[in-house]
Write an enzyme that holds these catalytic residues in place. Sequence first.
Site, mmCIF file in Angstrom:
data_model
loop_
_atom_site.group_PDB
_atom_site.id
_atom_site.type_symbol
_atom_site.label_atom_id
_atom_site.label_comp_id
_atom_site.label_asym_id
_atom_site.label_seq_id
_atom_site.Cartn_x
_atom_site.Cartn_y
_atom_site.Cartn_z
ATOM 1 N N GLY B 11 140.600 -2.728 -1.719
ATOM 2 C CA GLY B 11 140.909 -3.630 -0.614
ATOM 3 C C GLY B 11 139.872 -4.719 -0.434
ATOM 4 O O GLY B 11 139.536 -5.095 0.688
ATOM 5 N N LEU B 13 138.863 -8.818 -1.759
ATOM 6 C CA LEU B 13 139.654 -10.049 -1.681
ATOM 7 C C LEU B 13 140.876 -10.020 -2.597
ATOM 8 O O LEU B 13 141.970 -10.397 -2.191
ATOM 9 C CB LEU B 13 138.785 -11.257 -2.041
ATOM 10 C CG LEU B 13 137.805 -11.699 -0.963
ATOM 11 C CD1 LEU B 13 136.951 -12.849 -1.482
ATOM 12 C CD2 LEU B 13 138.535 -12.116 0.304
ATOM 13 N N GLY B 15 142.552 -7.414 -3.953
ATOM 14 C CA GLY B 15 143.530 -6.409 -3.546
ATOM 15 C C GLY B 15 144.264 -6.815 -2.276
ATOM 16 O O GLY B 15 145.485 -6.660 -2.166
ATOM 17 N N HIS B 236 121.777 -12.652 -11.451
ATOM 18 C CA HIS B 236 121.603 -13.715 -10.448
ATOM 19 C C HIS B 236 120.119 -14.045 -10.351
ATOM 20 O O HIS B 236 119.294 -13.141 -10.271
ATOM 21 C CB HIS B 236 122.130 -13.235 -9.092
ATOM 22 C CG HIS B 236 122.363 -14.348 -8.115
ATOM 23 N ND1 HIS B 236 121.336 -15.068 -7.565
ATOM 24 C CD2 HIS B 236 123.508 -14.859 -7.598
ATOM 25 C CE1 HIS B 236 121.848 -15.985 -6.745
ATOM 26 N NE2 HIS B 236 123.160 -15.870 -6.745
ATOM 27 N N ARG B 297 123.682 -19.917 -13.330
ATOM 28 C CA ARG B 297 122.875 -18.717 -13.127
ATOM 29 C C ARG B 297 122.247 -18.181 -14.401
ATOM 30 O O ARG B 297 121.123 -17.678 -14.379
ATOM 31 C CB ARG B 297 123.743 -17.642 -12.474
ATOM 32 C CG ARG B 297 124.056 -18.022 -11.057
ATOM 33 C CD ARG B 297 125.036 -17.086 -10.411
ATOM 34 N NE ARG B 297 125.275 -17.519 -9.039
ATOM 35 C CZ ARG B 297 126.225 -17.018 -8.263
ATOM 36 N NH1 ARG B 297 127.029 -16.071 -8.725
ATOM 37 N NH2 ARG B 297 126.363 -17.453 -7.037
ATOM 38 N N HIS B 364 124.255 -8.891 -11.018
ATOM 39 C CA HIS B 364 125.052 -9.403 -9.915
ATOM 40 C C HIS B 364 126.557 -9.286 -10.131
ATOM 41 O O HIS B 364 127.304 -8.988 -9.204
ATOM 42 C CB HIS B 364 124.685 -10.874 -9.698
ATOM 43 C CG HIS B 364 125.400 -11.529 -8.560
ATOM 44 N ND1 HIS B 364 125.381 -11.010 -7.282
ATOM 45 C CD2 HIS B 364 126.159 -12.654 -8.488
ATOM 46 C CE1 HIS B 364 126.099 -11.803 -6.481
ATOM 47 N NE2 HIS B 364 126.591 -12.790 -7.194
ATOM 48 N N GLU B 402 137.243 -9.105 -9.824
ATOM 49 C CA GLU B 402 136.128 -8.848 -10.743
ATOM 50 C C GLU B 402 136.503 -7.800 -11.789
ATOM 51 O O GLU B 402 135.904 -7.730 -12.863
ATOM 52 C CB GLU B 402 134.863 -8.423 -9.978
ATOM 53 C CG GLU B 402 133.624 -8.432 -10.878
ATOM 54 C CD GLU B 402 132.328 -8.109 -10.157
ATOM 55 O OE1 GLU B 402 132.295 -8.166 -8.912
ATOM 56 O OE2 GLU B 402 131.339 -7.795 -10.847
ATOM 57 N N SER B 417 133.803 -16.840 -7.787
ATOM 58 C CA SER B 417 134.307 -15.461 -7.759
ATOM 59 C C SER B 417 135.260 -15.261 -6.586
ATOM 60 O O SER B 417 136.309 -14.640 -6.732
ATOM 61 C CB SER B 417 133.162 -14.455 -7.679
ATOM 62 O OG SER B 417 132.387 -14.681 -6.543
#
Lengths: 248, 644
Positions: B11, B13, B15, B236, B297, B364, B402, B417
Amino acid sequence: MPDTITFKIKRQDSESSGSYWETFVIPHVPNSNVISCLMDIQANPENSKGEKVAPVVWECNCLEEVCGSCTMVINRKVRQSCSALVDQLEKPITLEPMSKFPVIRDLAVDRSRMFGALKKVQAWVTADGYHDLGPGIREPQNHQEIAYKLSECMTCGCCVEACPQYSLNNNFLGAAAISQSRLFNMHPTAKNIADERLDTLMQEGGIADCGNAQNCVEACPKSIPLTESIAEIGRQVSGKLWSNIFQA
Amino acid sequence: MSKQRVIVIGGGLAGLAATMKMAELGMSVLLVSFLPVKRSHSVCAQGGINGAVNIKGEGDSPDIHFYDTVKGGDFLAHQPLCKDMCHHAPYIINLMDRLGVTFNRTPEGNLDFRRFGGTLYHRTAFAGATTGQQLLYALDEQVRHYEVQGLVEKMEWHEYLGAVLNGDGRCVGAVIHNLRSGEISTEKGDAVILATGGPGLVYGRSTNSMVCTGTAVTSAYLQGAKYGNGEFIQIHPSAIPGRDKLRLMSESARGEGGRVWVPRKAGDSRKPKEIPEKERFYFLEERYPLFGNLVPRDVGAREIYDICVNDKLGVHGEMKVYLDLTHLTREFLDHRLGGILEIYEKFTGVDPREEPMEIFPAVHYSMGGIWTDYTRTEEGLIDHQSPQNQMTSITGLYAAGEADYQYHGGNRLGANSLLSCIYTGLMMSPGVLNYVKNVPEAADDVPEKLFTEATKQWQEKYAEIKKMSGNENPYALHREMAEEMISNVLIVRENSKLQATLEKIDEFEERWKNVNCVDTTDWSNPVPSFINQLWNMIQLSKIITKGALLRDEFRGSHYKPEFDLNQPSDFRPESYLEYEKQKAAGKVNEEGFNPEHLTYMKRFAENNVKWLKSTIATYQNGGPDISYEAVDTSLIAPRPRKYD
């Protein structure tokens, strides 16, 4: 610097069993927080009597005070355990589960009542759809600043744990849900159901249950102006009461 | 046909976006989450979400965003997906605004945008410095509304153990573990979406949350799904050291003007504010005059490593550099970065508005993840109706966010992301529903026996775990394994060390068998789950390490000095485009190029022929079998990256 730290932890094996205190003495490591110490106990679950015991159960996730999971009562004060730095705490350190929610196990509690409250106050924007309807409504910066602050609420439970009115035996919605009502009642489109939210807040468990102790605002880790929110919702409810009288 | 539904695992972003979109389209959704969805790891994202809205009139466009994304990923990203994502980005930001996200505003009341790494445009919309939290809350609210309406059912405090596959290998449900009662059961679903995030815990301490074990996708891999680009792990540049986790210090601190520096003199013991300007080495600004502190990065992390390890200029001789905001006003900082500055102050006791922060690189994000498919259109965009979009190599099992692998190539740009998570969730939904409508047999009609057997298999597995009575503490074993990964599979990679790590991982796998299940009770006991997760993390560490060992090149976050092509400092990428053009026309005028550049370009082209491919890991004989697959690079020609 002492070379060990003592934790006194209030434990409970299941929802229905009784609670008991257990002491753990662990090596002191600089820059520890309560969570890193609980992790040390996991890696070597032995109480102060040298008995092998089950590791302590607690909730945590983000460990940077944005998810709200790891709330517990530390040295009698409700707060997140990730940001409780051991070197700043009085020793021995006592850990207890929050008292306003059913205990699941040890320090983990069931806060589903708080999420239920968000349903009751309809804490959402009613959208026409998720397709491309162009940009949203322009908003002044000062409006965004107020809304952003309210929107930082992570449903952690500190405010209701500190509240003398909120208890296991009543159905008070609590400061967090009242403050969310204010947030949505000020949103340019979510305010279309502001009246329905106020109706809920005028019922039992609503705004009238607040005793104005103002503990909530002190306890909030995000410094959300909860008492201002309660006052604002109080004003909105009074306004609605008056208009109801005149309409009747 | 029976009533159908889709199961979404996770749950965050991705999902929530998929759940909300499918519910809007009328589909019933079962949303399964390890914890209340409002506490998912997406809350940790700080700086913002990218979309070329061009609010500042800089001439930004979705195509420039697309180019920056592909270049940032060192050309390993799947271009049609990136293009489609970047073209939908302005709409996604507008949608999230409409759904109540408290984005920062301009004086006129428009959404405000700031700079982020790997681009020269103000393209990042933000809500203070807790943008991920704010986006997640907006989606959580929408899903709660559908929950009240009965279209979404939530199973929080439940863990996904595996997919239920029918005789054709098609996914028809999921095995679910109730984390309170300990009960294991199956749920029927006509499609299952894994939106379970990244695997930071493979490295022990990272910027990831505690649920980010990568267990769900590893479980899919163990069931036969392909895993892509495992070795591409983003480090990161800026995190705050901690014993329990390495807390992120957002790239937005640099986007708003933060400057990275070290004292010019090694071992300088003065306090940072006592060091005069001319004795400070702003190494990113000096080495990358164009992008400065906002290099991508992978570049930033490597430079910090270089300055600390090779030049020995790290603060207090450690792997740390200063990130300095003290030249900016308190009011400006509180307004735009408040949340993260409070975090820094809370955890270190130092006020970053007064003293430069001490930061260092940390694990990260995983660009790699479970392999997923897509269908492109003629124009190089995505056919949103295709059931193939985001489908793993197991029919009916999907992945998003991700957990998947295609969007970020060898290195993800900051603030892409949040975009890719919401985009995949929304984009895939119509296709998933098309798949569901056309399944040969609804999950509800599949013989019950299949589900009872899957349940039984996992019940037996957990019963075995609970009986484990060896002398290894699983949490201590995890720490040891993570140390190995941190030491050898991080910023700079060497084949001898990677080989040794693979052997070490085999030892950890053996030692896992000797683990002690330190809590054998039934109620709300996290230990058996953790032991299972640890097994999966061991498998995933093999994918990462073996992929890294076999990829003999330097691309994005995967840096092997031994295979660095050593781009000449005066080289311009345009030369390479000219060289490729001449090559395509049949004859290269070699005299027209600087000889050193020509040698470099030849090596670059050769290297791409061999390595500009996705790494694919499949589970065979107890470990990953590695192969390579072509990437669609037809829209933007690959070329050497340059940021100075």
